[in-house]
Design a protein around this motif. Sequence first.
Motif, short mmCIF file in Angstrom:
data_model
loop_
_atom_site.label_atom_id
_atom_site.label_comp_id
_atom_site.label_asym_id
_atom_site.label_seq_id
_atom_site.Cartn_x
_atom_site.Cartn_y
_atom_site.Cartn_z
N TYR A 142 0.64 -1.13 -0.08
CA TYR A 142 0.11 0.05 0.07
C TYR A 142 0.58 1.34 -0.08
O TYR A 142 0.68 2.28 -0.68
N LEU A 143 1.81 1.36 1.04
CA LEU A 143 2.85 2.56 1.01
C LEU A 143 3.41 2.75 -0.39
O LEU A 143 3.44 3.88 -0.64
N ALA A 144 3.77 1.89 -0.92
CA ALA A 144 4.48 1.99 -2.29
C ALA A 144 3.37 2.94 -3.33
O ALA A 144 4.16 3.73 -4.18
N GLU A 145 2.36 2.08 -3.48
CA GLU A 145 1.53 2.69 -4.26
C GLU A 145 1.08 4.28 -4.02
O GLU A 145 0.87 4.99 -4.79
N GLN A 146 0.85 4.45 -2.63
CA GLN A 146 0.37 5.64 -2.15
C GLN A 146 1.34 6.70 -2.45
O GLN A 146 0.93 7.96 -2.78
N MET A 147 2.47 6.43 -2.21
CA MET A 147 3.48 7.56 -2.12
C MET A 147 3.67 7.92 -3.51
O MET A 147 3.77 9.00 -3.81
#
Length: 505
Positions: A12-17
């Motif tokens: 999730y963090l990779a896509e959101q960033m």
Amino acid sequence: MGGNTGFDNGKYLAEQMTAILCRAKENGNKLYLEFGGKLQDMHAARVLPGYDPNVKLRLLQGLKDSAEIVLCVCAGDIERRKMRADFGISYESDTLKLIDELRKWELEISAVVITRFTGQPAAQLFQKRLESHGIKVYCHLDIPGYPNDIETVLSDRGCGMKPFVETRRPIVVLTGPGSGSGKFATCLAQLYHEFTAKRKAGYAKFETFPVWNLTLSHPLNVAYEAATADLKDSNMVDPYHLQAYDEVAVNYNRDIEAFHLLCAIWTKIKGEPCPYRSPTDMGVNCIASGIVDEEAVSEAAKQEIVRRYFRHLCEYSQGQIEYSTVKRAEELMLRLSLQPEDRDVVRPARQAAQEAMLHGKGRNGIFCGAAIKLKDGRIVKGKNSEQLHAAASVVLNVIKTLAGIPDPIHLIAPEVVNHIVHMKQDILKGSYSSLNLDEALIGLAVSCNANPTAKHAIEHLIDLRDCEMHMTHIVTPGDEAGLRRLGIRFTSDPFFATAELFNDA
């Protein structure tokens, strides 16, 4: 649920960033990003098993070279000491807590904006407190006719009268202790000043819920409606998105209702059409990408809906909300065919109260029960007595169970209990002699010095974090303090443990 992990934080963090950085680049590297919800998102942690409550802080830390933070808090919330229910602290205190937390993560706080300011004395004192610690504070007055009187909003009597918050990084994150903190109005004022000065800037919204690319009836989206039942929020199919793309997307009523305002303001002050064709376009929410176990997430969301139902029942009993909020919670339960007893700990807690009544073991004729579900699925019960509140009893029973200690063995030495009772009743002249959970935890710690069994048992308190618990009575202040410290997710039936109107036990 058995502790199933339904969410992948790293994915999730990779896509959101990536999504946020791309949006900033599209807007000339000046993006005002409104953070909906709370930075430490306990609701998300409950409905997305495996979700790290600090994932938003981790996201900001990953963006820290590009981002700075502006905190917004409504002056009216400060004045009436509005409470954040999941932490049991006021919005004012939560703002201070947020600042401390952000600093621990080495994140830059540019300023605090006190919104809807009309000279409230408590807000003025809060401003002085912040400024004494070197924090910049801006006070934003209410705009007459906001949000519908666009001519006034976009004038020197509207956004123009609000002082411009100086920022220097490409991404400006606007967040606050809760909904209604004035983040959107602050973003509009910033955009007005930027556009008036002929500087390029953009706006986007980062809102975890509702999840735009899940169905309207998905338990995760229904759980969001349950969480905001007191605000009368409701999820809707985004009509703008459907018309623009012939694609169903879920948004919520306030964003949909405010979209025309953003478009009109953008067109008026920028002289060009709004780049977004729908409220969903405005968002940069990638939360669905982190869901790895749909069944676990759906079950967790259903449990949250039941938890919210019990909470609203208790709030109504205490005169904190209108009955319409309870009715809304009931409607959401019916939508997914949920019953209060679908919460596994409800029936055992009520059975414990019945057992206390049958054995005549209560306190002043009041019989209370409690039950905790362990992470391995076992359920442990407890009931009140002349010595202990039900909450204290069940927690002691749980750590005995986890430590393999036979039930008849005392964890708190009888003389310690007697000393605490003597202090409460004879010295402090309290109305109640039995130990609440907070007092029992202190007694347990004191007993460790002379009791190796207590020392062994106390180490298992950490295992209670995120366990589910139900009580047959509204939690008392001393029990609530202990439960929050232990991180137990508790609910209760809407009944008082005493007939007295004031209870500080």
